[in-house]
Design an enzyme around this catalytic site. Structure first.
Site, short mmCIF file in Angstrom:
data_model
loop_
_atom_site.label_atom_id
_atom_site.label_comp_id
_atom_site.label_asym_id
_atom_site.label_seq_id
_atom_site.Cartn_x
_atom_site.Cartn_y
_atom_site.Cartn_z
N ARG A 52 9.23 6.09 5.24
CA ARG A 52 8.05 5.85 4.87
C ARG A 52 7.02 7.15 4.36
NH1 ARG A 52 6.46 10.27 7.34
NH2 ARG A 52 4.05 9.40 6.98
N GLN A 204 2.09 8.99 13.72
CA GLN A 204 3.08 10.13 12.79
C GLN A 204 3.51 11.18 12.98
OE1 GLN A 204 2.30 7.05 12.48
NE2 GLN A 204 2.71 5.76 10.65
N ASP A 245 -2.47 6.47 0.38
CA ASP A 245 -1.87 5.03 0.29
C ASP A 245 -2.55 4.48 -0.98
OD1 ASP A 245 -1.03 6.14 2.98
OD2 ASP A 245 0.04 4.98 2.35
N LYS A 256 -3.46 6.27 6.21
CA LYS A 256 -3.46 5.66 7.57
C LYS A 256 -5.03 5.38 8.30
CE LYS A 256 -0.70 5.37 8.77
NZ LYS A 256 0.48 3.65 8.61
O1 MRU Z 1 2.95 4.41 7.64
P1 MRU Z 1 2.89 5.21 6.68
O2 MRU Z 1 3.21 6.02 8.27
O3 MRU Z 1 4.25 5.47 5.91
O4 MRU Z 1 1.45 6.55 6.65
C1 MRU Z 1 1.64 7.46 5.89
C2 MRU Z 1 -0.04 7.72 5.76
O5 MRU Z 1 -0.49 6.83 5.98
C3 MRU Z 1 0.00 8.85 4.83
O6 MRU Z 1 -1.09 9.62 4.64
C4 MRU Z 1 0.39 8.63 3.07
O7 MRU Z 1 1.13 7.07 2.71
C5 MRU Z 1 0.54 9.79 2.26
S1 MRU Z 1 1.89 10.60 2.25
C6 MRU Z 1 1.66 11.87 1.17
#
Ligand code: MRU
Length: 354
Positions: A52, A204, A245, A256
């Protein structure tokens, strides 16, 4: 040739003829590698969040494209490309928000369509491209980390930085984006401590960011998401750095869930709020954040922790995995080419292309 500073955390590894993924659902209690040898398993690993984090998903999908290509049993170029399109389509269905997934798949497809030669040669070229995407991301993250040092507040000499979710080595090819800035600050003596939001509902921050920091001896304090305002009010936080993202052309940033409230709280307390992300996270096709698709995940992420059920039957749930922080709340976006005010993204990108 740039030498890579190792964090010894590489979530996606090509190993002879298959991919090894760190199983991020088992951290921090267990460090386990999952072997992925076909694209269907890669799609499942992305969906179930064994891998992820936006850039890591992109790297994983690139290898997924190669694994899918390898399985195609035709020597006919057009038939091969038609079947590869289907692989791409399946990989695109895994997670909707992180643009890096779509970016990496598009780059792999473009490579396939533009490479001349036999199907065998196309397959070899696809593996090379996936490896290049992997290596470039590592290099990009180190550049983001170092360029971040240019915009962090000059005082105090050692900063307390708050981050949300995990935008670290585990979320990228290695090193991280937001946590890359934290790492670079740590290595250059500019970090006092990182505060990690636990990041409900999937935690996370508690599970992954805290784990990464402990691996490397970076001082880390874990707080619950609701403590950020209190910490800022009491002067504990000098800057916030988060990942992204997907960034719309106007600088609105999806990250997130909880990032938006953090940005509002930072604004209220005059704490600079930085987004750290590679240029590949910018989606130039969308003009504002309202067009970013927001993933909704299963309600069990809210009502269940391990075997424990947290809420009574009969309750309804809403579980958006991401939110959009308006550009106006972002002090700067830290990219591999330096930091830029969200309002100046377009001019900045144009300069990089010259
Ligand atoms: O749902 P996830 O764990 O994939 O979400 C991750 C995030 O929101 C991170 O902050 C984002 O992907 C940036 S990772 C360098």
């Amino acid at each position: 040739m740039m030498t890579f500073r190792t964090t010894q955390v590489y979530p996606v590894i090509w190993n002879e003829d298959h991919v090894l993924l760190i199983d991020q659902n088992r951290l921090p209690t267990e460090y386990a590698l999952v072997e992925i040898s076909c694209y269907e398993d890669m799609a499942e690993a992305i969906k179930t969040m064994i891998v992820r984090g936006a850039p890591a998903i992109g790297v994983a999908a690139a290898y997924g494209m190669y694994l899918g290509a390898r399985e195609i049993k035709t020597e006919d170029r057009d038939e091969f490309l038609a079947q590869l399109d289907k692989v791409a389509q399946e990989l695109r269905q895994t997670r909707p928000t992180a643009v890096n997934l779509f970016w990496a798949i598009a780059r792999m497809l473009k490579t396939a369509y533009e490479t001349l030669g036999s199907v065998e040669y196309l397959k070899e070229t696809l593996l090379k491209t996936a490896k290049a995407i992997n290596a470039e991301d590592l290099q990009t993250c180190q550049a983001i980390g170092d360029r971040g040092l240019e915009v962090l507040p000059a005082s105090p000499a050692q900063l307390n930085i708050l981050t949300h979710c995990n935008a670290g080595a585990l979320a990228t090819a290695g090193y991280g984006t937001a946590l890359g800035v934290v790492r670079s600050a740590w290595h250059s003596g500019r970090l006092a401590r990182v505060y990690a939001d636990e990041t409900r509902p999937r935690l996370q921050g508690a599970k992954l960011t805290a784990w990464e920091c402990v691996q490397e001896g970076i001082p880390v304090t874990l707080i619950t998401d609701s403590m950020a305002a209190h910490c800022m009010k009491h002067g504990l936080i000098d800057a916030v750095v988060v990942g992204a993202d997907r960034i719309a052309a106007n600088g609105d940033t999806a990250n997130k869930i909880g990032t938006y409230s953090l940005a509002l709280v930072a604004k209220a307390h005059n704490v600079p709020f930085f987004v750290a992300a590679p240029l590949s996270t910018i989606d130039w096709e969308i003009s504002s954040g309202s067009q970013i698709p927001i993933e909704e995940r299963h309600a069990s992420e809210i009502y269940q922790v391990g075997d424990t059920i947290l809420s009574p039957a009969g309750v309804d749930f809403y579980n958006p995995a991401f939110d959009v922080t308006p550009a106006g709340l972002i002090s700067a976006i830290i990219t591999e080419h330096g930091a830029v005010a969200p309002a100046e993204l377009k001019q900045f990108q144009a300069k990089q292309l010259v």
